[in-house]
Design a protein around this motif. Structure first.
Motif, PDB file in Angstrom:
ATOM      1  N   PHE A 104       0.800  -1.238   0.000  1.00  0.00           N
ATOM      2  CA  PHE A 104       0.000   0.000   0.000  1.00  0.00           C
ATOM      3  C   PHE A 104       0.826   1.278   0.000  1.00  0.00           C
ATOM      4  O   PHE A 104       0.277   2.371   0.071  1.00  0.00           O
ATOM      5  N   GLY A 105       2.141   1.168  -0.090  1.00  0.00           N
ATOM      6  CA  GLY A 105       2.987   2.355  -0.204  1.00  0.00           C
ATOM      7  C   GLY A 105       3.277   3.019   1.132  1.00  0.00           C
ATOM      8  O   GLY A 105       3.180   2.406   2.191  1.00  0.00           O
ATOM      9  N   ILE A 106       3.635   4.294   1.041  1.00  0.00           N
ATOM     10  CA  ILE A 106       4.013   5.039   2.243  1.00  0.00           C
ATOM     11  C   ILE A 106       2.820   5.230   3.168  1.00  0.00           C
ATOM     12  O   ILE A 106       1.668   5.151   2.747  1.00  0.00           O
ATOM     13  N   VAL A 107       3.121   5.493   4.434  1.00  0.00           N
ATOM     14  CA  VAL A 107       2.100   5.794   5.436  1.00  0.00           C
ATOM     15  C   VAL A 107       2.330   7.235   5.885  1.00  0.00           C
ATOM     16  O   VAL A 107       3.438   7.594   6.286  1.00  0.00           O
ATOM     17  N   ARG A 108       1.290   8.032   5.784  1.00  0.00           N
ATOM     18  CA  ARG A 108       1.380   9.416   6.251  1.00  0.00           C
ATOM     19  C   ARG A 108       1.234   9.451   7.776  1.00  0.00           C
ATOM     20  O   ARG A 108       0.542   8.626   8.367  1.00  0.00           O
ATOM     21  N   LYS A 109       1.900  10.406   8.394  1.00  0.00           N
ATOM     22  CA  LYS A 109       1.894  10.508   9.854  1.00  0.00           C
ATOM     23  C   LYS A 109       0.479  10.538  10.416  1.00  0.00           C
ATOM     24  O   LYS A 109       0.199   9.914  11.442  1.00  0.00           O
ATOM     25  N   GLU A 110      -0.432  11.213   9.739  1.00  0.00           N
ATOM     26  CA  GLU A 110      -1.806  11.301  10.245  1.00  0.00           C
ATOM     27  C   GLU A 110      -2.561   9.979  10.154  1.00  0.00           C
ATOM     28  O   GLU A 110      -3.615   9.817  10.766  1.00  0.00           O
ATOM     29  N   GLU A 111      -2.012   8.986   9.429  1.00  0.00           N
ATOM     30  CA  GLU A 111      -2.630   7.662   9.367  1.00  0.00           C
ATOM     31  C   GLU A 111      -2.207   6.784  10.551  1.00  0.00           C
ATOM     32  O   GLU A 111      -2.795   5.732  10.776  1.00  0.00           O
ATOM     33  N   ILE A 112      -1.188   7.206  11.287  1.00  0.00           N
ATOM     34  CA  ILE A 112      -0.716   6.441  12.446  1.00  0.00           C
ATOM     35  C   ILE A 112      -1.561   6.826  13.666  1.00  0.00           C
ATOM     36  O   ILE A 112      -1.657   7.999  14.025  1.00  0.00           O
ATOM     37  N   ILE A 113      -2.154   5.830  14.289  1.00  0.00           N
ATOM     38  CA  ILE A 113      -3.006   6.036  15.459  1.00  0.00           C
ATOM     39  C   ILE A 113      -2.149   6.190  16.711  1.00  0.00           C
ATOM     40  O   ILE A 113      -2.447   6.995  17.583  1.00  0.00           O
ATOM     41  N   GLY A 114      -1.081   5.421  16.808  1.00  0.00           N
ATOM     42  CA  GLY A 114      -0.196   5.484  17.968  1.00  0.00           C
ATOM     43  C   GLY A 114       0.844   4.380  17.903  1.00  0.00           C
ATOM     44  O   GLY A 114       0.849   3.562  16.986  1.00  0.00           O
ATOM     45  N   LYS A 115       1.749   4.385  18.901  1.00  0.00           N
ATOM     46  CA  LYS A 115       2.773   3.345  18.918  1.00  0.00           C
ATOM     47  C   LYS A 115       2.596   2.442  20.131  1.00  0.00           C
ATOM     48  O   LYS A 115       2.137   2.873  21.192  1.00  0.00           O
ATOM     49  N   ILE A 116       2.966   1.192  19.925  1.00  0.00           N
ATOM     50  CA  ILE A 116       2.846   0.184  20.972  1.00  0.00           C
ATOM     51  C   ILE A 116       3.923   0.432  22.024  1.00  0.00           C
ATOM     52  O   ILE A 116       5.097   0.582  21.696  1.00  0.00           O
ATOM     53  N   ILE A 117       3.487   0.470  23.283  1.00  0.00           N
ATOM     54  CA  ILE A 117       4.431   0.652  24.393  1.00  0.00           C
ATOM     55  C   ILE A 117       4.871  -0.700  24.933  1.00  0.00           C
ATOM     56  O   ILE A 117       6.047  -0.940  25.161  1.00  0.00           O
ATOM     57  N   THR A 118       3.907  -1.587  25.135  1.00  0.00           N
ATOM     58  CA  THR A 118       4.217  -2.902  25.714  1.00  0.00           C
ATOM     59  C   THR A 118       3.063  -3.866  25.472  1.00  0.00           C
ATOM     60  O   THR A 118       1.962  -3.455  25.111  1.00  0.00           O
ATOM     61  N   THR A 119       3.343  -5.134  25.668  1.00  0.00           N
ATOM     62  CA  THR A 119       2.311  -6.153  25.655  1.00  0.00           C
ATOM     63  C   THR A 119       1.832  -6.349  27.083  1.00  0.00           C
ATOM     64  O   THR A 119       2.635  -6.604  27.976  1.00  0.00           O
ATOM     65  N   ILE A 120       0.524  -6.201  27.303  1.00  0.00           N
ATOM     66  CA  ILE A 120      -0.043  -6.358  28.645  1.00  0.00           C
ATOM     67  C   ILE A 120      -0.348  -7.828  28.928  1.00  0.00           C
ATOM     68  O   ILE A 120      -0.092  -8.343  29.991  1.00  0.00           O
ATOM     69  N   PHE A 121      -0.898  -8.492  27.939  1.00  0.00           N
ATOM     70  CA  PHE A 121      -1.215  -9.902  28.097  1.00  0.00           C
ATOM     71  C   PHE A 121      -0.613 -10.651  26.925  1.00  0.00           C
ATOM     72  O   PHE A 121      -0.957 -10.425  25.777  1.00  0.00           O
ATOM     73  N   ASN A 122       0.331 -11.535  27.238  1.00  0.00           N
ATOM     74  CA  ASN A 122       1.031 -12.288  26.217  1.00  0.00           C
ATOM     75  C   ASN A 122       0.547 -13.722  26.242  1.00  0.00           C
ATOM     76  O   ASN A 122       0.631 -14.380  27.279  1.00  0.00           O
ATOM     77  N   ILE A 123       0.068 -14.224  25.118  1.00  0.00           N
ATOM     78  CA  ILE A 123      -0.453 -15.583  25.074  1.00  0.00           C
ATOM     79  C   ILE A 123       0.630 -16.624  24.814  1.00  0.00           C
ATOM     80  O   ILE A 123       0.360 -17.807  24.821  1.00  0.00           O
ATOM     81  N   HIS A 124       1.858 -16.190  24.577  1.00  0.00           N
ATOM     82  CA  HIS A 124       2.947 -17.130  24.329  1.00  0.00           C
ATOM     83  C   HIS A 124       4.021 -16.997  25.359  1.00  0.00           C
ATOM     84  O   HIS A 124       4.400 -16.055  25.849  1.00  0.00           O
TER      85      HIS A 124
END
Length: 124
Positions: A104-124
């Motif tokens: 799908f090509g480049i991603v514009r900054k306004e298309e980013i909702i946020g960044k992942i800080i950590t996994t709270i619940f890990n199933i593995h």
């Protein structure tokens, strides 16, 4: 994002910090679909993969996280193949089975909702 993230994991998302760095994992909305991907290329950079190795502006960079094989690709993003301002190249970690900037090509900054800080619940 397998092998680093799995379906049904609960993730903590920071929606306020808009300073994105290489290798941040982000949640984005592209063409109405929500994706979780890793930022590979930053604004004003030229990104390509050759023989499963990442080159930024023709300099070899090490990816220090587990990911699948990346076929040779050169991102054609505009003027001299530089990523435009306020835009990014993103890839999934499961490179052989991922819909990402190769599709799908480049991603514009306004298309980013946020960044992942950590996994709270890990199933593995």
């Amino acid at each position: 994002m397998i092998p680093n993230l799995y379906d049904k994991e609960l993730l903590l998302l920071n929606k306020f910090d808009k300073n994105y760095n290489r290798f941040d994992i982000v949640v984005l909305r592209k063409n109405g679909v929500i994706y979780v991907k890793r930022i590979i290329g930053l604004p004003s950079e030229v990104v390509k993969y050759k023989e499963n190795q990442l080159f930024i502006n023709d300099v070899l960079l090490t990816e220090d996280f587990e990911h699948g094989y990346t076929d040779d690709v050169e991102f054609l993003t505009g003027k001299e193949n530089e990523i435009p301002k306020q835009s990014y190249i993103v890839l999934g970690d499961n490179r052989t089975d991922s819909i990402d900037s190769r599709n799908f090509g480049i991603v514009r900054k306004e298309e980013i909702i946020g960044k992942i800080i950590t996994t709270i619940f890990n199933i593995h």
